[in-house]
Structures are given as structure tokens and as C-alpha cells.
Design an enzyme around this catalytic site. Sequence first.
Site, short mmCIF file in Angstrom:
data_model
loop_
_atom_site.label_atom_id
_atom_site.label_comp_id
_atom_site.label_asym_id
_atom_site.label_seq_id
_atom_site.Cartn_x
_atom_site.Cartn_y
_atom_site.Cartn_z
N CYS B 102 0.85 -1.18 0.00
CA CYS B 102 0.00 0.00 0.00
C CYS B 102 0.90 1.24 0.00
O CYS B 102 1.84 1.30 0.78
CB CYS B 102 -0.89 -0.03 1.25
N LEU B 103 0.59 2.21 -0.85
CA LEU B 103 1.40 3.44 -0.89
C LEU B 103 1.39 4.15 0.47
O LEU B 103 2.33 4.86 0.80
CB LEU B 103 0.84 4.41 -1.94
N GLU B 145 -8.96 -0.83 -2.43
CA GLU B 145 -9.24 0.61 -2.58
C GLU B 145 -10.56 0.99 -1.90
O GLU B 145 -10.67 2.06 -1.28
CB GLU B 145 -9.24 1.02 -4.05
#
Lengths: 174, 175
Positions: B102-103, B145
Site C-alpha cells: 500500500c502506498l 481501494e
Amino acid sequence: MHELALTAIGKDRPGIVAGVTKVLFELGCNLSDCSMTLLGGQFAMIMLIEAPDGLSASDLQHSLEPTASRMALSITVTDATDSTRGPEHLRPYVISLYGSDHPGIVYTISNELASQHVNITDLVSRIAGGIYTVMLDVELPPGLDASTLDARLRPIAAEMGVEVTLRTAEPDEL
Amino acid sequence: MSSSAPVIRKVLVYPDPRLKQPAAHVERVDDTVRSVAQDLVDTMAAHNRCVGIAAPQIGVLLRIIVVDVSSHPKAEESHGRLVLINPRISDSEGSAIGREGCLSLPEITANVKRAERITLKAVCLDQKNLDVSTSGFEARALQHEIDHLDGILILDRAASAAEIFPRVKSTKKGQ
């Protein structure tokens, strides 16, 4: 047969499991529950052993000394009679906690759990990228609602700046 | 989508509190929503191997996500670039464990259990309703998301701490 508990820890290297279990095998011991894992660079072993009558905890400790010395392990053997659990372990839940690492997270939460008579049966934590994550398997006592426990844990976690979730650990039915 | 210069927005990193807040339903697709969607597309494109991004990750608490798994080797099924407003999973089946990054948790990956097949309902930028049925990696990316829209991160989904892995070797002990 009787039950002994063995704990060992030392700098990780190949051959630790083989070195310890060779001694156990040659003395006629049988392994029951074991947990072994690498924590940082330290390899840790915890095991319950069915030992032949006549082999005491101190006999086994003594027999393991050459291995302990050769592999730089710290080994302790103790009696573990009555280590089987009663049938009352019901209502399993998982608590997960994560947040920026700082001392006191496990103490603060486990202290609250102890005050609510919640039993911890497993605890694993990992540090990665400055984020500390702890997962606890717990058993709720009769009379304590999950929603009540959740409502008590939330403000304590918020105060420490960590996230907390409580969820049931009932297995998926397949 | 517009062809103006790309706007690469800063991606929030946990423990930024905005990542733990639920995002608001989008009431109508206006210029603000179109601009956020374009920033998500541009920001996602600026990150190598990134297959999805959600508006809360750029600090916008609106229910908008972008997913595009079309160039990812794990993707067997792909609907190309999906820009979805108010996405809602209406049906799901099966489950599989997969390793996710995950960013917003740049130094961690975790094994996460997700539904294998999902059907979702969403609104597109042209305000039309869209149903998407997909499976495998694309379904996983969409679930990841949509979780962001509810303040849920992969650390909330990992089955155990042993399922969480440092992305780079820990430097805590000077290794």
C-alpha cells in the site's frame, strides 16, 4: 511418561532444531506442542515434551548442556505436569493493534485485559517501518460482551495513538 | 479526461489520521470530483507498479477510487482503467489470501484474505451507473481501494502479526 517444558533461545544458525531434538530423541522423549520462531536474529523454541518416567527435568537439562554450549543456546527445562487445558476455552476473539511504535502498548492493553479477566492465548508482534503491530488471540470470560470490551479498549488505544479492532475468531464454515 | 499537465499529489502515509476516517458519499459529479479523479489517475501513474489509489490517500475524504491492473502480470481479468465514484460491493464469493502492499504503508506488506469474485455498483465520471463483475487480482485491488473509503488498511485485515512483513530489511538493529 510425564510432561516437561523446554525453552531455548540463542543466536540463529542452521542446526539448532536438529541439535536439540537429537538429544530428546536419543533419550526417548516425544514432542507434543511446540512453537519455534525467529525474533530479530534470535531463534526461540518453546516445547512440551513427553519424557520417559525416570528422566527428570534436571536430568534432561544436564543432557542438553553440551548442545547448549556448542550452539551458544540458553536452555531451561522445567516440570509441566497439569499442562492440559480444561474444556472451558470458549468465545475466542482476535484483537489487533497497530500504530507508531513506543514503549507501553502491550503493557497498557494487557493490563486492561487482565482487569477484565480476559485470557491471552497467543501474542505475536512485528515492527516494520516504525509501525508496531500486535495481534492477540484472547478468550472472553462468561458475562463479558465483546461490545463492552471493545468500548473499553477504544479510548485506551486512542490515548496511545494506536488503532484497535476486536473481531471474533470463530472459524469460517467451509 | 483532460489533457492538462499532470498533478502529482502527495500520498498520505499512516499514521496520518485522514487514512482512518470514513470518506463521504459523492452527491454529484462536479468539477471538483472530476479534478480529484484526474489527480488520482496522475498520482497513480507516477508510482511504479501501482494498480490502485483512493481519494483519502491524497487527503480528499470523498468516495472515489481509481484501479487499473491492465499492465500487471498478476491480472488475468481486467476492465482497464476504472474511475469509480461511490463504489459499493453488492455481491462476493470465495476467498483467497494474497500479499498486498500500500502506498500509505510504504515499508510494509501483508497477507490479506479477500473475496475471489466480486460484483460492484458505482457511478462513472459521465454520471452513468456501472456494474462491474470481476475476479482474482482485479477484484483484490478493488476491495483494497474500497477499504480505504472506510478507513480500513491492510493492517486491519491481516490474519496475524506473522502475516505482516517489512518491505525493506529492518534497520532498527543496524542490520
